[in-house]
Design a protein around this motif. Sequence first.
Motif: not given
Ligand code: CUA
Length: 164
Positions: A103, A138, A140-142, A146, A149
């Motif tokens: 993340h 966030c 960072e692609y999670c 996403h 977040m």
């Molecule tokens: Cu956690 Cu994007």
Amino acid sequence: MHKFEKIWMSVGTGSLIIFLVILGVSAVHAGHTPAASGIETINPEYVREDTRFAEPGLHESEDEEFDYNLYFVASAFSYEPSEVEIPQGSRVKVQVATTDVVHGFQVVNTNINMMVEPGLVSTYNTNFDTVGEYLIVCNEYCGVGHTDMTSTIKVVDGGAEDNE
Ligand code: CUA
């Protein structure tokens, strides 16, 4: 083979060997590991069993350097706590750990922007000097959640003692 050619070849080979020996020794010397020094590791499966991340949020610091420790647990697709209040002017050690995937931890309008990787504790030392609401996102692609977040840091007026 010419004499000088032989000499130069052994100089070349010799320096290569010296180089590899230095590299090999320094790689493991003094407890160094392939991870950069000063990085704290944590087993992502046991993040919540760590005393800091069992109760994430703002805690008074026992460290002289800081007023507070701020702990966040990142997991798909939220942060814990989802909101936190910090007195203005606080010196804070921010630490974030993830229980699952990579993340991000970016606090909008500040310099705080960390990658939160499974297995590592991400740390950022900072002062919260300006009153306001700061969105944590966030970056960072999670996964599917996403974009949802987020969390919020509210820097609030610290009270009489710090006022001028
Ligand atoms: Cu956690 Cu994007």
